[in-house]
Design a protein around this motif. Sequence first.
Motif, PDB file in Angstrom:
ATOM      1  N   ILE A 131      28.851  43.390  40.321  1.00  0.00           N
ATOM      2  CA  ILE A 131      29.601  42.546  39.308  1.00  0.00           C
ATOM      3  C   ILE A 131      30.683  43.592  38.561  1.00  0.00           C
ATOM      4  CG2 ILE A 131      29.402  41.487  37.161  1.00  0.00           C
ATOM      5  CD1 ILE A 131      26.933  40.216  38.295  1.00  0.00           C
ATOM      6  N   VAL A 132      30.144  44.721  38.280  1.00  0.00           N
ATOM      7  CA  VAL A 132      30.898  45.721  37.509  1.00  0.00           C
ATOM      8  C   VAL A 132      32.242  45.922  38.455  1.00  0.00           C
ATOM      9  CG1 VAL A 132      31.214  48.136  36.774  1.00  0.00           C
ATOM     10  CG2 VAL A 132      29.371  46.721  36.164  1.00  0.00           C
ATOM     11  N   ILE A 133      32.122  46.282  39.745  1.00  0.00           N
ATOM     12  CA  ILE A 133      33.204  46.851  40.829  1.00  0.00           C
ATOM     13  C   ILE A 133      34.235  45.401  40.716  1.00  0.00           C
ATOM     14  CG2 ILE A 133      33.605  46.985  43.079  1.00  0.00           C
ATOM     15  CD1 ILE A 133      31.115  48.600  43.195  1.00  0.00           C
ATOM     16  N   ILE A 134      33.715  44.307  40.818  1.00  0.00           N
ATOM     17  CA  ILE A 134      34.466  43.240  40.947  1.00  0.00           C
ATOM     18  C   ILE A 134      35.059  42.869  39.768  1.00  0.00           C
ATOM     19  CG2 ILE A 134      34.594  40.391  41.512  1.00  0.00           C
ATOM     20  CD1 ILE A 134      32.060  41.111  43.274  1.00  0.00           C
ATOM     21  N   ALA A 135      34.673  43.022  38.723  1.00  0.00           N
ATOM     22  CA  ALA A 135      35.164  42.748  37.191  1.00  0.00           C
ATOM     23  C   ALA A 135      36.426  43.706  37.276  1.00  0.00           C
ATOM     24  CB  ALA A 135      34.324  42.959  36.327  1.00  0.00           C
ATOM     25  N   THR A 136      36.341  44.997  37.556  1.00  0.00           N
ATOM     26  CA  THR A 136      37.174  45.962  37.413  1.00  0.00           C
ATOM     27  C   THR A 136      38.475  45.577  38.186  1.00  0.00           C
ATOM     28  OG1 THR A 136      35.267  47.712  37.213  1.00  0.00           O
ATOM     29  CG2 THR A 136      37.636  48.639  37.470  1.00  0.00           C
ATOM     30  N   LEU A 137      38.123  45.336  39.394  1.00  0.00           N
ATOM     31  CA  LEU A 137      39.192  44.865  40.515  1.00  0.00           C
ATOM     32  C   LEU A 137      39.983  43.697  40.149  1.00  0.00           C
ATOM     33  CD1 LEU A 137      37.452  45.485  43.781  1.00  0.00           C
ATOM     34  CD2 LEU A 137      39.410  46.696  42.860  1.00  0.00           C
ATOM     35  N   VAL A 138      38.926  42.766  39.326  1.00  0.00           N
ATOM     36  CA  VAL A 138      39.771  41.284  38.944  1.00  0.00           C
ATOM     37  C   VAL A 138      40.575  41.747  37.671  1.00  0.00           C
ATOM     38  CG1 VAL A 138      39.477  39.463  37.504  1.00  0.00           C
ATOM     39  CG2 VAL A 138      38.104  39.755  39.708  1.00  0.00           C
ATOM     40  N   THR A 139      40.347  42.636  36.771  1.00  0.00           N
ATOM     41  CA  THR A 139      41.108  42.999  35.591  1.00  0.00           C
ATOM     42  C   THR A 139      42.304  43.748  36.164  1.00  0.00           C
ATOM     43  OG1 THR A 139      38.945  43.370  34.427  1.00  0.00           O
ATOM     44  CG2 THR A 139      40.941  44.080  33.467  1.00  0.00           C
ATOM     45  N   ILE A 140      42.346  44.748  37.049  1.00  0.00           N
ATOM     46  CA  ILE A 140      43.407  45.400  37.630  1.00  0.00           C
ATOM     47  C   ILE A 140      44.406  44.118  38.109  1.00  0.00           C
ATOM     48  CG2 ILE A 140      44.343  46.562  39.505  1.00  0.00           C
ATOM     49  CD1 ILE A 140      41.538  48.380  39.370  1.00  0.00           C
ATOM     50  N   SER A 199      34.631  52.673  36.145  1.00  0.00           N
ATOM     51  CA  SER A 199      35.598  51.479  35.968  1.00  0.00           C
ATOM     52  C   SER A 199      36.212  51.622  34.573  1.00  0.00           C
ATOM     53  CB  SER A 199      34.442  50.149  35.782  1.00  0.00           C
ATOM     54  OG  SER A 199      34.774  49.228  35.042  1.00  0.00           O
ATOM     55  N   VAL A 200      35.446  51.941  33.637  1.00  0.00           N
ATOM     56  CA  VAL A 200      36.455  51.884  32.313  1.00  0.00           C
ATOM     57  C   VAL A 200      37.405  52.843  32.321  1.00  0.00           C
ATOM     58  CG1 VAL A 200      36.074  52.654  29.754  1.00  0.00           C
ATOM     59  CG2 VAL A 200      34.328  51.595  30.943  1.00  0.00           C
ATOM     60  N   ILE A 201      37.277  54.139  33.115  1.00  0.00           N
ATOM     61  CA  ILE A 201      38.494  55.069  33.346  1.00  0.00           C
ATOM     62  C   ILE A 201      39.651  54.319  34.203  1.00  0.00           C
ATOM     63  CG2 ILE A 201      39.329  57.224  34.276  1.00  0.00           C
ATOM     64  CD1 ILE A 201      36.097  58.104  33.878  1.00  0.00           C
ATOM     65  N   ALA A 202      39.223  53.575  35.111  1.00  0.00           N
ATOM     66  CA  ALA A 202      40.331  53.011  36.105  1.00  0.00           C
ATOM     67  C   ALA A 202      41.020  51.856  35.134  1.00  0.00           C
ATOM     68  CB  ALA A 202      39.489  52.448  37.010  1.00  0.00           C
ATOM     69  N   LEU A 203      40.121  51.279  34.469  1.00  0.00           N
ATOM     70  CA  LEU A 203      40.885  50.125  33.736  1.00  0.00           C
ATOM     71  C   LEU A 203      41.764  50.786  32.584  1.00  0.00           C
ATOM     72  CD1 LEU A 203      38.408  47.278  33.182  1.00  0.00           C
ATOM     73  CD2 LEU A 203      40.303  47.641  34.963  1.00  0.00           C
ATOM     74  N   ALA A 204      41.295  51.743  31.833  1.00  0.00           N
ATOM     75  CA  ALA A 204      42.007  52.400  31.075  1.00  0.00           C
ATOM     76  C   ALA A 204      43.343  53.028  31.449  1.00  0.00           C
ATOM     77  CB  ALA A 204      41.206  53.516  30.237  1.00  0.00           C
ATOM     78  N   TYR A 205      43.226  53.355  32.747  1.00  0.00           N
ATOM     79  CA  TYR A 205      44.431  53.972  33.467  1.00  0.00           C
ATOM     80  C   TYR A 205      45.504  52.795  33.655  1.00  0.00           C
ATOM     81  CZ  TYR A 205      47.658  55.994  36.795  1.00  0.00           C
ATOM     82  OH  TYR A 205      48.531  56.758  37.731  1.00  0.00           O
ATOM     83  N   VAL A 206      45.114  51.691  34.217  1.00  0.00           N
ATOM     84  CA  VAL A 206      45.753  50.492  34.606  1.00  0.00           C
ATOM     85  C   VAL A 206      46.569  49.903  33.248  1.00  0.00           C
ATOM     86  CG1 VAL A 206      46.046  48.212  35.496  1.00  0.00           C
ATOM     87  CG2 VAL A 206      44.591  50.005  36.731  1.00  0.00           C
ATOM     88  N   PRO A 210      38.551  45.710  17.720  1.00  0.00           N
ATOM     89  CA  PRO A 210      38.829  46.931  16.629  1.00  0.00           C
ATOM     90  C   PRO A 210      39.047  48.382  17.771  1.00  0.00           C
ATOM     91  CG  PRO A 210      36.703  45.848  16.158  1.00  0.00           C
ATOM     92  CD  PRO A 210      37.382  45.358  17.226  1.00  0.00           C
ATOM     93  N   PHE A 211      38.651  48.288  18.903  1.00  0.00           N
ATOM     94  CA  PHE A 211      38.893  49.713  19.726  1.00  0.00           C
ATOM     95  C   PHE A 211      40.027  49.543  20.564  1.00  0.00           C
ATOM     96  CE2 PHE A 211      34.286  50.252  18.500  1.00  0.00           C
ATOM     97  CZ  PHE A 211      34.157  51.881  18.104  1.00  0.00           C
ATOM     98  N   GLY A 212      40.522  48.234  20.561  1.00  0.00           N
ATOM     99  CA  GLY A 212      41.794  48.185  21.374  1.00  0.00           C
ATOM    100  C   GLY A 212      41.598  48.223  22.743  1.00  0.00           C
ATOM    101  N   ILE A 213      40.394  47.518  23.319  1.00  0.00           N
ATOM    102  CA  ILE A 213      40.087  47.647  24.625  1.00  0.00           C
ATOM    103  C   ILE A 213      39.900  46.348  25.164  1.00  0.00           C
ATOM    104  CG2 ILE A 213      38.853  49.899  24.862  1.00  0.00           C
ATOM    105  CD1 ILE A 213      36.434  48.697  24.412  1.00  0.00           C
ATOM    106  N   THR A 214      40.562  45.357  24.609  1.00  0.00           N
ATOM    107  CA  THR A 214      40.722  44.025  24.907  1.00  0.00           C
ATOM    108  C   THR A 214      40.562  43.830  26.499  1.00  0.00           C
ATOM    109  OG1 THR A 214      42.821  43.578  24.637  1.00  0.00           O
ATOM    110  CG2 THR A 214      41.332  42.811  22.893  1.00  0.00           C
ATOM    111  N   TYR A 215      40.961  44.866  27.410  1.00  0.00           N
ATOM    112  CA  TYR A 215      41.290  44.419  28.667  1.00  0.00           C
ATOM    113  C   TYR A 215      39.911  44.702  29.555  1.00  0.00           C
ATOM    114  CZ  TYR A 215      41.217  49.885  28.341  1.00  0.00           C
ATOM    115  OH  TYR A 215      40.692  50.878  28.079  1.00  0.00           O
ATOM    116  N   MET A 216      38.786  45.005  28.624  1.00  0.00           N
ATOM    117  CA  MET A 216      37.525  45.079  29.146  1.00  0.00           C
ATOM    118  C   MET A 216      37.044  43.668  29.052  1.00  0.00           C
ATOM    119  SD  MET A 216      36.975  47.784  30.468  1.00  0.00           S
ATOM    120  CE  MET A 216      35.000  47.800  30.692  1.00  0.00           C
TER     121      MET A 216
END
Lengths: 353, 194, 204, 191
Positions: C73-82, B23-30, D66-72
């Motif tokens: 939840i992690v999968i859905i959260a990832t998709l939503v963020t995308i 998930s982190v990798i995918a999001l970092a890419y996007v 701080p880590f610049g990962i607000t997209y998380m």
Amino acid sequence: MAEETVDQKRLVVSTSPHIHDKKNTKKVMYVVCLALLLPIIGGVYFFGIYTLLVVLVSVITAITTEFLAKRLRKREFIMDGSAIVTGMLFALVLPPRIPLWAVIIGAAFCIAIVKEAFGGLGHNIFNPALAGRAFITVSFAGLMTSWIAPVKSVISLDSITSATPLGEGFSYAGSTSDLYIDLLFGNVGGCIGETSALFILIGGLLLLATGVIKWRIPVVYIGTVFLLAWLIPGQDPVFHILAGGLFLGAFFMATDYVTCPMTAKGQFIFAFGAGVLVILIRVYGSMPEGVAFSILLMNAFTPLIDRHVKPKPYGYIPPEKKSRFPLKKKAKTTDVADKPDQDSSTDKKEGKK
Amino acid sequence: MSKTNFRADIVPILFLTVVVCISVIALAYVDSITYEKIETAKLEAFKEKLSVHFSDMTDFTSNDANDCYVVFTDNNTIGYAVKTIGSGYGGTIEMLVALEPTNLSSTDDLILRGLSVISHSETPGLGDKITQSFFLDQFQEVSFSGIELSKTGGDIDAISGATISSKAVINGIVSSIEDRFDSLVELVSSVEVS
Amino acid sequence: MVHILKNLKKGIINENPVFILLLGLCPTLAVSTSIDNAFGMTAAVMFVLISANIIVSLIRGVTPDRVRIPVFIVIIATLVTIVDLTMKAFIPELSKSLGIFIPLIVVNCIILGRAEAFASKNTLADSVADALGMGIGFGIAITIISFFRQLLGTGEITIFGTHVFSAPGLFDNPMSVFILPMGAFLVLGCLLATLRYMGAIESG
Amino acid sequence: MDNLFSIFIMMALVNNFVLAKFLGLCPFFGVSKKLSSAVSMGIAVIVVMFAASVVSWLLFYQLLVPFGITYMRTAIFILVIASLVQILEITIRRTNVNLYNALGIYLPLITTNCAVLGVTFINVDQAFNLAETIVSALGAGVGFTLVLAIMSGIREKLDLADVPKAFKGIPVAFLVAMLLGIAFLAFGGMV
């Protein structure tokens, strides 16, 4: 059908005890109509014959909507006068030059949505006329905030825009006592029926004299507003009770049997709360007038107030836990049987404090 | 025993970890693809808001807090802008005040070039008239001291029926500019030095 | 094939997420102020719903039961963020008017509910059909609501800048209450009652 | 201080989560049939909102920024809420059985309550500091509980009313929410 009769049986127990007899309801409603005639005459005198048209359209729409709603529900339509009262009250809280189509939409909303969708007379949670007024205010904000100065001619259709005493930008030329007198007689801008405090007072006294309403709600409501306005620096208490729709609200709207609490103590809380809200809205809120909203908000609290001052208030730990929410029929009957006892005992307890 | 423990306890945790990593990798890419785009979109949108008042602008610079701006045409300062916030009927009203390039010894020298509303949540049909030109145009070529309702001696007529919103706009402009005047002065002087 | 069609129909009619199951009410009511918003929200929800159902269905054999929900939840959260980032980058206007309801898709009961109740137990094809059905059902509901709200609240219907028609009387005096939050409650309440009165859905 | 007070009023009354922002509608309609359960749910929501807001605020400004990962943030916030709810459930079960019986069944429902996630987003979007975040979370929770209690009182009364079949249950609850929303407009500008 069987189910519905059960529902009606429950109704007699649960809602205000004033309306189980059809004949009584009718009589009460016609007394209210009579009492409302005076403010209507005042409205026609100050704002012209057009206002009479507004009242008529409102009443006719209310009756028609009630008739149609009953037809849709396959119920018998009974002319109990309640639709007339709602129609009259709704018209009285409208600006004098409101377009007739807005009157029709509003009156239909009062009856169809606020009253019939909740089950009809005796079941509505909110006061139909006030809810309708609030709905129209939110829908057509522009129309509902354009006021005219009194024309004092029955046939006139003139409309000189003017601010209401409570509205922003209102300035009064004469002395304070002149202002009070104008407010008392209704010689100021405002809604059709809410400007003349005197006419409403006479109508209200008629209701009190015939026993249709009790003194508690109007007196506590108006008293609270007066007292709070007196306590807050820079506010004129006499002005606050005479201006706007306080008298109309206090005598005709807040006292509505269906939407106010049943017990004396509950009514006291209701009226006090409404008074506090009026001052809060007028002084700190962004709306010039707060009577309609204060009563609507207290209508929403009515079921909670009723619970709290009833025999088994929320927060007490009742000995028999299962009947804390007696929704079943059997539980209901026992509930009613021991109601008077417990009611007086809680009253005494509170009184000692 | 240890084997069942591994299956029951470790595998799920490992699985979850793997999922999180993917998930982190995918999001970092996007994020890496979209980050630039989002920033330019924001910048473009803001530039458009500024160019309403400064039609010949080519560039602008802002301070760290991103609420004061100096607008240029080919390195010549043609005006300033300040973001202001008023507290209206339904929430905050965010506005952009464009200012003429006057000398900045005190707030009294300021002359407004125009006003636009960035975001608001006023009542539709009433308070939201603050976004209409008949109201906003009143703020053109007005001195800072004239920013007051005409009822109390200023140059601005309130919207009838929406005095609260009108007042919120005016109070927001006055208080925000008073708050941000020093940082505007600082920004302008730093621009002039460089 | 029949199977798949049945799953598709289920979401649109028999188990319409909004009208029948009363799920995902928050976005349905919040963003239904215009048809544009309804379409944007539907697209975002459909993407997350379908992708989540595909992924969950694919890994249903290997997902340990104990961490099932966190994984979903992690999968859905990832998709939503995308979706959120993509919309912000390419259609910033729409993204702004949908506001926090895009990231809030993550707690939309429709999505977690379908992943948990359906996709984690069914094949890929069935899961996709289920997601499509639910997504279309959601889309139809939110579009109907936004149609009424936009028409009554503004007096005209425009879709992505194109003017479709305007109601003459309403256009001059639009009932702004329908654009306000209360209008959403009124429209959905009356719609449900009408559907029940006509016998389209059962009375609860 | 003044600012904190106005944030509270804003979150609780003027921009009430249920009536004006459409957050937390599922529990609002689902758990408003009885006053007792409505109050329990409301208290549980206040507690979770408070904890989630503080933790997510700390994580956002100490870790994500701080880590610049607000997209998380979406993923992190929802995980924070899910784990907080779990922790709370276990703690309450071990320490107070009565409390657990009263609140326990509502806790799992809160994970998917968008009001909780919504308030954490709003706090970050509005760039609130920690004190403002706490006040805004409490305001949102109190506002939610207030309308939930009002709604349950009204619905208990409506249970006994002769509501038309087509409106019985949820549709009439929508109408109540509409009228409540109109009544709550009175608080506009009171900040």
